[in-house]
Design an enzyme around this catalytic site. Structure first.
Site, mmCIF file in Angstrom:
data_model
loop_
_atom_site.group_PDB
_atom_site.id
_atom_site.type_symbol
_atom_site.label_atom_id
_atom_site.label_comp_id
_atom_site.label_asym_id
_atom_site.label_seq_id
_atom_site.Cartn_x
_atom_site.Cartn_y
_atom_site.Cartn_z
ATOM 1 N N ASN A 9 0.869 -1.181 0.000
ATOM 2 C CA ASN A 9 0.000 0.000 0.000
ATOM 3 C C ASN A 9 0.902 1.226 0.000
ATOM 4 O O ASN A 9 1.461 1.587 1.031
ATOM 5 C CB ASN A 9 -0.892 -0.047 1.255
ATOM 6 C CG ASN A 9 -1.721 1.219 1.409
ATOM 7 O OD1 ASN A 9 -1.801 2.043 0.494
ATOM 8 N ND2 ASN A 9 -2.344 1.375 2.563
ATOM 9 N N TRP A 10 1.031 1.815 -1.165
ATOM 10 C CA TRP A 10 1.973 2.943 -1.284
ATOM 11 C C TRP A 10 1.408 4.240 -0.715
ATOM 12 O O TRP A 10 2.110 5.248 -0.639
ATOM 13 C CB TRP A 10 2.390 3.131 -2.756
ATOM 14 C CG TRP A 10 3.229 2.007 -3.290
ATOM 15 C CD1 TRP A 10 3.615 0.872 -2.609
ATOM 16 C CD2 TRP A 10 3.788 1.890 -4.603
ATOM 17 N NE1 TRP A 10 4.374 0.069 -3.427
ATOM 18 C CE2 TRP A 10 4.497 0.671 -4.658
ATOM 19 C CE3 TRP A 10 3.758 2.699 -5.746
ATOM 20 C CZ2 TRP A 10 5.167 0.237 -5.809
ATOM 21 C CZ3 TRP A 10 4.420 2.277 -6.896
ATOM 22 C CH2 TRP A 10 5.123 1.060 -6.913
ATOM 23 N N LYS A 11 0.124 4.231 -0.377
ATOM 24 C CA LYS A 11 -0.527 5.426 0.190
ATOM 25 C C LYS A 11 -0.269 6.643 -0.714
ATOM 26 O O LYS A 11 -0.184 6.477 -1.926
ATOM 27 C CB LYS A 11 -0.057 5.646 1.631
ATOM 28 C CG LYS A 11 -0.214 4.371 2.473
ATOM 29 C CD LYS A 11 -0.056 4.580 3.955
ATOM 30 C CE LYS A 11 -0.209 3.248 4.675
ATOM 31 N NZ LYS A 11 -0.205 3.354 6.131
ATOM 32 N N GLU A 96 -6.986 4.758 7.529
ATOM 33 C CA GLU A 96 -6.762 6.173 7.230
ATOM 34 C C GLU A 96 -7.978 6.772 6.519
ATOM 35 O O GLU A 96 -8.309 7.939 6.721
ATOM 36 C CB GLU A 96 -5.481 6.337 6.405
ATOM 37 C CG GLU A 96 -4.237 6.099 7.263
ATOM 38 C CD GLU A 96 -3.052 5.518 6.519
ATOM 39 O OE1 GLU A 96 -3.017 5.574 5.274
ATOM 40 O OE2 GLU A 96 -2.149 4.986 7.196
ATOM 41 N N GLU A 166 -5.701 -4.969 10.229
ATOM 42 C CA GLU A 166 -4.710 -3.936 10.516
ATOM 43 C C GLU A 166 -5.063 -3.213 11.821
ATOM 44 O O GLU A 166 -5.897 -2.300 11.811
ATOM 45 C CB GLU A 166 -4.671 -2.915 9.375
ATOM 46 C CG GLU A 166 -4.277 -3.521 8.037
ATOM 47 C CD GLU A 166 -3.605 -2.498 7.144
ATOM 48 O OE1 GLU A 166 -2.522 -2.788 6.655
ATOM 49 O OE2 GLU A 166 -4.150 -1.394 6.958
ATOM 50 N N SER A 212 3.059 -2.137 10.354
ATOM 51 C CA SER A 212 4.495 -2.216 10.612
ATOM 52 C C SER A 212 5.087 -3.592 10.311
ATOM 53 O O SER A 212 6.040 -4.021 10.959
ATOM 54 C CB SER A 212 4.814 -1.784 12.045
ATOM 55 O OG SER A 212 4.406 -0.444 12.254
ATOM 56 N N GLY A 233 2.744 -1.114 4.293
ATOM 57 C CA GLY A 233 2.834 0.309 3.991
ATOM 58 C C GLY A 233 4.285 0.726 3.791
ATOM 59 O O GLY A 233 4.867 0.541 2.723
ATOM 60 N N GLY A 234 4.891 1.266 4.823
ATOM 61 C CA GLY A 234 6.237 1.828 4.742
ATOM 62 C C GLY A 234 7.257 0.933 4.051
ATOM 63 O O GLY A 234 7.999 1.388 3.157
HETATM 64 P P1 PGA Z 1 2.637 0.296 7.667
HETATM 65 O O1 PGA Z 1 1.196 0.484 6.974
HETATM 66 O O2 PGA Z 1 3.197 -0.995 7.126
HETATM 67 O O3 PGA Z 1 3.426 1.489 7.268
HETATM 68 O O4 PGA Z 1 2.392 0.206 9.143
HETATM 69 C C1 PGA Z 1 0.363 -0.595 6.754
HETATM 70 C C2 PGA Z 1 -0.914 -0.109 6.136
HETATM 71 O O5 PGA Z 1 -1.404 0.957 6.539
HETATM 72 O O6 PGA Z 1 -1.480 -0.754 5.226
#
Ligand code: PGA
Length: 250
Positions: A9-11, A96, A166, A212, A233-234
């Site tokens: 998920n590149w957001k 989010e 999540e 995370s 994500g990150g």
């Molecule tokens: P994160 O995000 O790996 O940066 O915690 C996960 C996500 O929101 O899908």
């Protein structure tokens, strides 16, 4: 046996040229994956990323879909638009979106149905907040989110939906749920699906963990019986880290 699925998920990160460069760097590194591999760039980056992944095993997902097929919904994207350009997955109800953009269990359900109708596989996100965990209502929270998300969805369609567990307190915080905590809640979600649809659907449906997840902790999380993949994500913004997570999904 459920095939694992790792989705990035590149957001709201990467410009179109940066997105193409990132996915190009990933292609060779994940070519031998034993799992499904998905990247979810921002909408404007999707066409370029789709071009770049042609002929590879990387699939592309969007980060949202609207529930109407067309109309006066400024700023939204319809399922048939995603489908037409070759998008296979869409993240729905990310925390989010729930936190900043007014997404509710009901709109998650509407968007999930719209994705299914368009032939795009939903990745439905559920998860408790820190307060809900401290109040001891984690199970109730994910159970409610799951039940409402799947309202009016048939067993045949439900089987192909991906769920991402999540915990909100673990997203982007560096605080991962322990593998046992994550497995326990993924098990609760699977039991909820079993109550709704029976054992066959519950055994087939894939439940990812997200929050995370990274190159160092992925293997332990992905070894758990109820965790069928990750929504990252990150760590999905670095080709090397993402490929280590993909390799851990056997
Ligand atoms: P994160 O995000 O790996 O940066 O915690 C996960 C996500 O929101 O899908």
């Amino acid at each position: 046996m459920r095939k694992k699925i790792i989705a990035g998920n590149w957001k709201m990160n990467k410009t179109p040229s940066e997105a193409k460069a990132l996915v190009a760097e990933m292609i060779d590194k994940v070519a031998n994956a034993a799992c499904d591999v998905v990247v979810c760039p921002t909408a404007i980056c999707i066409p370029g990323v789709l071009d770049a992944v042609q002929g590879s095993n990387i699939k592309v997902g969007a980060q949202n879909v609207h529930f109407k097929e067309s109309g006066a919904y400024t700023g939204e994207l319809a399922g048939n638009m995603l489908k037409e350009i070759g998008v296979d997955y869409v993240i729905i109800g990310h925390s989010e979106r729930r936190q900043y953009f007014g997404e509710t269990d009901e709109t998650v359900n509407l968007r999930t149905k719209a994705a299914i109708a368009a032939g795009v596989t939903p990745i439905v996100c559920v998860g408790e907040s820190l307060l809900e965990r401290e109040q001891g209502i984690t199970a109730e929270t994910v159970c409610r989110q799951t039940k409402v998300a799947f309202l009016e969805i048939s067993a045949d369609d439900a089987k192909n939906v991906v769920i991402a567990y999540e915990p909100v307190w673990a997203i982007g915080t560096g605080k991962t749920a322990t593998a046992d905590q994550a497995d326990e809640v993924c098990g609760i979600i699977r039991d909820t699906i079993k109550d709704l649809y029976g054992a066959e659907v519950a055994d087939a449906i894939r439940i990812q963990y997200g929050g995370s997840m990274n190159a160092a902790n992925a293997e332990e999380l992905l070894a758990k019986p109820n965790i069928d993949g990750g929504l990252i994500g990150g760590a999905s913004l670095k080709a090397e880290d993402f490929s280590v997570i993909v390799a851990a999904a056997k």
